[in-house]
Design a protein around this motif. Structure first.
Motif: not given
Length: 422
Positions: A362-371, A373-376, A401-404, A411-419
């Motif tokens: 996901a971090t590697a994908q984020a610079p070119d395709d944030a959507e 990256a989030f799916a990953t 950082r990559a999705l900033t 959305q990622l923060n919300e998922r991680v908080r639940a984990l």
């Protein structure tokens, strides 16, 4: 060296003269061949430094070097209270029922058949080991290794800790000259290393992990198993390496490579280079990290036989290490290719490693395709919902950082908080 496929040695009389006079020490690539040529060990040939000599397994190591009973008891009690949420009841049951019972309950629950001689472990205190008790102990150690890939760490760790405690007791009660002692010591060291991996990588309890790492190092000295010693020392390097303390990490790695000069297979050699690369990457040496990965790839073409316990590394794991090294070097496209390669080759039961790879991807994908990256990253969170792994969550800050600056960060923060455990 030519016979081993390593090309011409490139030596002359002057170099050898300097070796013989002590003006110069043979480089590591020559040492393993000198051992074979002379039929002597590296220390008998004077090839080991004082640090390497201090850390090598010795033939006269005695079980009295093992961690003190009170310290080990405290560690086991800490594990049981940590897993159960209470210091009292579970801990009392563990010791009242006996360490053997606690050690085999998860095996029975998984339908694993115990050896016929397992009752030998429950006998009275002994002063001489017998093959029945050692074989039974080793069989349970092997079963714990298998269970690691399918059992939650919180369920498996108390069993492994109790089994390690039992093995340490058996070692201390044995004669130091018992011919079966090295076999038992190797099984105890393997179990202690598994307990250390569970507490450090899976549950992020560094202090408890350090105690198990120390026990693994103490017992592997008695085993005289160089492969296992290399694995224990290299695993210990992760602790300071993750904390960006390069010097102590390198000390462990140097000692691990010293053991590896005696006898290792291609996968273990490759993994040691990968650990070197991980430490380099985490201490800001991206170029060195990538070079270490190339050495790891070259090592796969070397000869030798790998130990049966080396089930935590294969070609797909090498691709994962390579992907992370490239990612930290800022080479996102190349990193994404290697990480996808790792995911495609990963074993079906390696869910914990899958989560790590997905966050890196996901971090590697984020610079070119944030959507994408989030799916990953979303897939990684799905994996962690099924099988929690603390080291996978260590990858989350980089993905954040990559999705900033994108709508996906919240959305990622919300998922991680639940984990995250409360």
């Amino acid at each position: 060296m030519r016979t081993a496929g390593e090309g011409s040695p490139g030596l002359d009389d002057e170099v050898v003269r300097r070796w013989e006079s002590g003006d110069r020490t043979p480089e590591p690539r020559y040492r393993k061949h000198l051992v074979l040529v002379f039929g002597l060990t590296a220390d008998e040939l004077g090839l080991l430094s004082p640090t390497e000599l201090a850390l090598r397994p010795t033939t006269d190591s005695a079980p009295d070097t093992i961690m003190r009973d009170d310290v080990l008891d405290a560690v086991v009690r800490k594990v049981t209270s940590m897993m159960s949420g209470t210091e009292g009841e579970f801990g009392r049951k563990l010791f009242l029922k006996g360490l053997l019972g606690a050690g085999v309950v998860p095996l029975l629950a998984q339908g694993i058949t115990l050896p016929d001689d397992v009752d030998a472990l429950a006998g009275p205190q002994r002063t001489r080991l017998d093959h029945r008790s050692v074989d039974a102990y080793r069989a349970i150690t092997t079963s714990h290794r298998t269970l690691y890939w399918t059992s939650p760490a919180t369920d498996l760790l108390p069993s492994v800790a109790a089994h390690v405690r039992l093995g340490a007791t058996m070692m201390k009660d044995a004669f130091t000259t018992d011919p079966r002692l090295p076999q038992l010591a190797a099984a105890v060291a393997e179990g202690a290393l598994l307990a250390a991996r569970l507490t450090f990588f899976d549950l992020a309890h560094e202090q408890t992990a350090e105690a198990f790492f120390q026990l693994a190092q103490d017992t592997v000295e008695v085993s005289r198993d160089h492969d296992l010693a290399a694995a224990v020392l290299a695993h210990r390097a992760f602790v300071p390496g993750f904390a960006q303390r390069e010097q102590p990490a390198r000390a462990f790695l140097d000692a691990a490579h010293a053991h590896a000069r005696y006898a290792t297979g291609p996968l273990l050699r490759s993994w040691l280079h990968c650990v070197d690369g991980e430490v380099s990457a985490r201490t800001g040496q991206a170029r060195s990290s990538v070079a270490r990965i190339r050495s790891a790839e070259d090592a796969l073409g070397t000869s030798g036989t790998d130990p049966a316990w080396l089930d935590f590394f294969d070609v797909s794991r090498l691709s994962g290490f390579a992907g992370n090294a490239l990612l930290l070097a800022g080479r996102h496209h190349a990193a994404a290719e290697r990480l996808q390669e790792a995911l495609d080759g990963l074993a079906g039961d390696a869910e914990r490693q899958r989560a790590v790879l997905l966050f890196d991807l996901a971090t590697a994908q984020a610079p070119d395709d944030a959507e994408q990256a989030f799916a990953t990253a979303h897939q990684a969170c799905d994996v962690l919902e099924r099988d929690y792994y603390a080291m996978a969550l260590e990858r989350v800050p980089a993905a954040r950082r990559a999705l900033t600056g994108t709508p996906y960060l919240a959305q990622l923060n919300e998922r991680v908080r639940a984990l995250t455990p409360a």
